[in-house]
Design a protein around this motif. Structure first.
Motif, PDB file in Angstrom:
ATOM      1  N   LEU A   4     -11.721  -1.220  -5.571  1.00 24.64           N
ATOM      2  CA  LEU A   4     -10.387  -0.940  -5.986  1.00 24.64           C
ATOM      3  C   LEU A   4     -10.599  -0.053  -7.283  1.00 24.64           C
ATOM      4  O   LEU A   4      -9.461   0.270  -7.973  1.00 24.64           O
ATOM      5  CB  LEU A   4      -9.733  -2.315  -6.317  1.00 24.64           C
ATOM      6  N   ASP A   5     -11.722   0.695  -7.509  1.00 22.60           N
ATOM      7  CA  ASP A   5     -11.938   1.389  -8.660  1.00 22.60           C
ATOM      8  C   ASP A   5     -10.702   2.330  -9.030  1.00 22.60           C
ATOM      9  O   ASP A   5     -10.138   2.952 -10.017  1.00 22.60           O
ATOM     10  CB  ASP A   5     -13.256   1.972  -8.610  1.00 22.60           C
ATOM     11  N   SER A   6     -10.302   3.145  -7.743  1.00 22.61           N
ATOM     12  CA  SER A   6      -9.313   4.083  -7.821  1.00 22.61           C
ATOM     13  C   SER A   6      -7.921   3.817  -8.196  1.00 22.61           C
ATOM     14  O   SER A   6      -7.143   4.435  -8.454  1.00 22.61           O
ATOM     15  CB  SER A   6      -9.176   4.858  -6.386  1.00 22.61           C
ATOM     16  N   VAL A   7      -7.608   2.390  -7.980  1.00 21.95           N
ATOM     17  CA  VAL A   7      -6.171   1.828  -8.275  1.00 21.95           C
ATOM     18  C   VAL A   7      -6.306   1.569  -9.696  1.00 21.95           C
ATOM     19  O   VAL A   7      -7.002   0.835 -10.518  1.00 21.95           O
ATOM     20  CB  VAL A   7      -6.136   0.441  -7.488  1.00 21.95           C
ATOM     21  N   GLU A   8      -5.000   2.002 -10.433  1.00 21.38           N
ATOM     22  CA  GLU A   8      -4.974   2.092 -11.818  1.00 21.38           C
ATOM     23  C   GLU A   8      -3.995   1.107 -12.198  1.00 21.38           C
ATOM     24  O   GLU A   8      -2.982   0.883 -11.614  1.00 21.38           O
ATOM     25  CB  GLU A   8      -4.556   3.332 -12.451  1.00 21.38           C
ATOM     26  N   PRO A   9      -4.353   0.286 -13.177  1.00 19.94           N
ATOM     27  CA  PRO A   9      -3.541  -0.775 -13.738  1.00 19.94           C
ATOM     28  C   PRO A   9      -2.237   0.004 -14.267  1.00 19.94           C
ATOM     29  O   PRO A   9      -2.379   1.063 -14.657  1.00 19.94           O
ATOM     30  CB  PRO A   9      -4.550  -1.453 -14.942  1.00 19.94           C
ATOM     31  N   ASP A  68       0.995  -1.055   0.182  1.00 19.59           N
ATOM     32  CA  ASP A  68       0.125   0.161  -0.107  1.00 19.59           C
ATOM     33  C   ASP A  68       0.738   1.299  -0.028  1.00 19.59           C
ATOM     34  O   ASP A  68       1.914   1.275   0.836  1.00 19.59           O
ATOM     35  CB  ASP A  68      -0.917  -0.059   1.116  1.00 19.59           C
ATOM     36  N   ASP A  69       0.460   2.184  -0.803  1.00 19.39           N
ATOM     37  CA  ASP A  69       1.220   3.355  -0.968  1.00 19.39           C
ATOM     38  C   ASP A  69       2.735   3.368  -1.557  1.00 19.39           C
ATOM     39  O   ASP A  69       3.338   4.033  -1.399  1.00 19.39           O
ATOM     40  CB  ASP A  69       1.091   4.161   0.327  1.00 19.39           C
ATOM     41  N   THR A  70       3.013   2.081  -2.051  1.00 19.51           N
ATOM     42  CA  THR A  70       4.370   1.691  -2.597  1.00 19.51           C
ATOM     43  C   THR A  70       4.153   1.265  -4.089  1.00 19.51           C
ATOM     44  O   THR A  70       4.734   1.893  -4.927  1.00 19.51           O
ATOM     45  CB  THR A  70       4.960   0.822  -1.435  1.00 19.51           C
ATOM     46  N   LEU A  71       3.650   0.238  -4.169  1.00 19.15           N
ATOM     47  CA  LEU A  71       3.235  -0.512  -5.492  1.00 19.15           C
ATOM     48  C   LEU A  71       2.320   0.347  -6.286  1.00 19.15           C
ATOM     49  O   LEU A  71       2.334  -0.081  -7.434  1.00 19.15           O
ATOM     50  CB  LEU A  71       3.066  -1.971  -5.282  1.00 19.15           C
ATOM     51  N   TYR A  72       1.495   1.311  -5.531  1.00 25.06           N
ATOM     52  CA  TYR A  72       0.748   2.164  -6.398  1.00 25.06           C
ATOM     53  C   TYR A  72       0.964   3.401  -5.671  1.00 25.06           C
ATOM     54  O   TYR A  72       1.135   3.626  -4.567  1.00 25.06           O
ATOM     55  CB  TYR A  72      -0.715   1.713  -6.319  1.00 25.06           C
ATOM     56  N   PRO A  73       0.511   4.602  -6.294  1.00 28.19           N
ATOM     57  CA  PRO A  73       0.727   5.958  -5.666  1.00 28.19           C
ATOM     58  C   PRO A  73      -0.203   6.313  -4.636  1.00 28.19           C
ATOM     59  O   PRO A  73      -1.422   5.722  -4.700  1.00 28.19           O
ATOM     60  CB  PRO A  73       0.562   6.807  -6.872  1.00 28.19           C
ATOM     61  N   ALA A  97      -4.428  -8.386  -0.424  1.00 28.38           N
ATOM     62  CA  ALA A  97      -3.325  -8.207  -1.157  1.00 28.38           C
ATOM     63  C   ALA A  97      -3.236  -8.663  -2.602  1.00 28.38           C
ATOM     64  O   ALA A  97      -3.060  -7.860  -3.433  1.00 28.38           O
ATOM     65  CB  ALA A  97      -2.301  -8.861  -0.312  1.00 28.38           C
ATOM     66  N   HIS A  98      -3.875 -10.026  -2.662  1.00 30.12           N
ATOM     67  CA  HIS A  98      -3.897 -10.432  -3.985  1.00 30.12           C
ATOM     68  C   HIS A  98      -4.932  -9.585  -4.773  1.00 30.12           C
ATOM     69  O   HIS A  98      -4.766  -9.498  -5.971  1.00 30.12           O
ATOM     70  CB  HIS A  98      -4.134 -11.959  -3.919  1.00 30.12           C
ATOM     71  N   ARG A  99      -5.951  -9.194  -4.231  1.00 32.87           N
ATOM     72  CA  ARG A  99      -6.917  -8.324  -5.062  1.00 32.87           C
ATOM     73  C   ARG A  99      -6.016  -7.168  -5.790  1.00 32.87           C
ATOM     74  O   ARG A  99      -6.557  -6.582  -6.795  1.00 32.87           O
ATOM     75  CB  ARG A  99      -8.141  -7.811  -4.041  1.00 32.87           C
ATOM     76  N   VAL A 100      -5.382  -6.352  -4.855  1.00 32.82           N
ATOM     77  CA  VAL A 100      -4.801  -5.041  -5.195  1.00 32.82           C
ATOM     78  C   VAL A 100      -3.705  -5.466  -6.283  1.00 32.82           C
ATOM     79  O   VAL A 100      -3.476  -4.992  -7.211  1.00 32.82           O
ATOM     80  CB  VAL A 100      -4.254  -4.493  -3.964  1.00 32.82           C
ATOM     81  N   LEU A 101      -2.894  -6.565  -6.082  1.00 33.91           N
ATOM     82  CA  LEU A 101      -1.941  -6.957  -7.080  1.00 33.91           C
ATOM     83  C   LEU A 101      -2.621  -7.286  -8.433  1.00 33.91           C
ATOM     84  O   LEU A 101      -1.864  -6.768  -9.405  1.00 33.91           O
ATOM     85  CB  LEU A 101      -1.131  -7.821  -6.493  1.00 33.91           C
ATOM     86  N   ASP A 102      -3.514  -7.914  -8.446  1.00 31.59           N
ATOM     87  CA  ASP A 102      -4.092  -8.141  -9.460  1.00 31.59           C
ATOM     88  C   ASP A 102      -5.046  -7.097 -10.211  1.00 31.59           C
ATOM     89  O   ASP A 102      -4.760  -6.867 -11.408  1.00 31.59           O
ATOM     90  CB  ASP A 102      -5.454  -9.319  -9.321  1.00 31.59           C
ATOM     91  N   ARG A 103      -5.362  -6.046  -9.476  1.00 30.63           N
ATOM     92  CA  ARG A 103      -5.945  -4.835 -10.221  1.00 30.63           C
ATOM     93  C   ARG A 103      -4.844  -4.165 -10.927  1.00 30.63           C
ATOM     94  O   ARG A 103      -5.048  -3.605 -11.640  1.00 30.63           O
ATOM     95  CB  ARG A 103      -6.547  -4.180  -9.142  1.00 30.63           C
ATOM     96  N   ILE A 104      -3.545  -3.931 -10.129  1.00 27.48           N
ATOM     97  CA  ILE A 104      -2.549  -3.313 -10.679  1.00 27.48           C
ATOM     98  C   ILE A 104      -1.894  -3.975 -11.982  1.00 27.48           C
ATOM     99  O   ILE A 104      -1.411  -3.408 -12.837  1.00 27.48           O
ATOM    100  CB  ILE A 104      -1.446  -3.142  -9.864  1.00 27.48           C
ATOM    101  N   GLY A 105      -2.129  -5.281 -11.921  1.00 27.35           N
ATOM    102  CA  GLY A 105      -1.749  -6.298 -13.008  1.00 27.35           C
ATOM    103  C   GLY A 105      -0.343  -6.471 -12.969  1.00 27.35           C
ATOM    104  O   GLY A 105       0.391  -6.859 -13.771  1.00 27.35           O
ATOM    105  N   ILE A 106       0.026  -6.888 -11.718  1.00 26.92           N
ATOM    106  CA  ILE A 106       1.358  -7.296 -11.190  1.00 26.92           C
ATOM    107  C   ILE A 106       1.662  -8.319 -10.481  1.00 26.92           C
ATOM    108  O   ILE A 106       2.307  -9.079  -9.797  1.00 26.92           O
ATOM    109  CB  ILE A 106       2.317  -6.058 -10.771  1.00 26.92           C
TER     110      ILE A 106
END
Length: 220
Positions: free
Chosen positions: A86-91, A15-20, A117-126
């Protein structure tokens, strides 16, 4: 150019590291944590926020503070507070490219819940860029910055800390990493917290930092 060519293990907070930070996901989580504290402890929202900040400072996470001072169900806490959209998190396909370019193994080390964690990582595409994810459940609910959490993570993934670099947005979470022998990179401004000499590099943006890395002197 920044040379970390000796690194063979790359450890990332999430959080706040792998996405802004500006994408605002943690603000949503914090709002749900505050609401949980209001209900669990019976405080007004403003008082709950004060207690939450106290728990963060003293225990590393609100959950750890609640468990030390109140009777709560930690599984319920983790489920409730991480139910955020997770709409605000951009791929970020460019970040995926840069992560895959890093030599060696890559891990996520987060105080967040495993499913979240897995939801966020998948949302970013990483999600496929990492060799493992160490979430709060994997540390028996002991969070960063407790050294025991780092030791469990290191033992789980089986690497030598001197071969590793850790990326974090919270300065004090890099103290134990440095003490174990890792190189350390602070992403962002440290949230206004003191930045000590345990921080080796400071970067406003993770993607820019990784893009600037050079491995020209990397051993075969």
């Amino acid at each position: 150019m920044i040379d970390l060519s000796r690194a063979r293990v790359w450890v990332f907070d999430m959080d706040d590291t792998l996405y802004p930070r500006e994408q605002g996901l943690m603000a949503l989580v914090q709002a749900r944590i505050n609401a949980y504290v209001v209900e669990a402890v019976g405080l007004a929202p403003d008082e709950a926020r004060v207690l939450q900040r106290q728990f963060l400072d003293e225990h590393g996470t609100t959950l750890a503070g609640l468990m030390a001072n109140y009777t709560i169900d930690p599984e319920d806490f983790l489920e409730v507070v991480h139910q955020v959209p997770l709409d605000s998190v951009e791929p970020n396909p460019r970040l995926a490219e840069q992560l895959k370019r890093l030599p060696g193994r890559r891990f996520v080390f987060t105080n967040g819940a495993r499913g979240y964690a897995h939801r966020v990582l998948d949302r970013i595409g990483i999600g496929d860029c990492f060799d493992g994810v160490f979430a709060i459940e994997d540390g028996d609910l002991t969070p960063k910055p407790a050294p025991a959490a780092y030791r469990r993570m290191i033992d789980r993934f089986g690497f030598e800390p001197r071969d590793a670099v850790m990326f974090e947005d919270t300065p004090r979470n890099l103290e134990a990493a440095k003490a174990f022998g890792m190189a350390t990179v602070l992403i962002g401004d440290g949230h206004g917290k003191p930045i000590g000499d345990h921080v080796d590099h400071i970067a406003p943006d993770l993607l820019d930092f990784l893009t600037d890395l050079t491995f020209k002197d990397q051993a075969a």
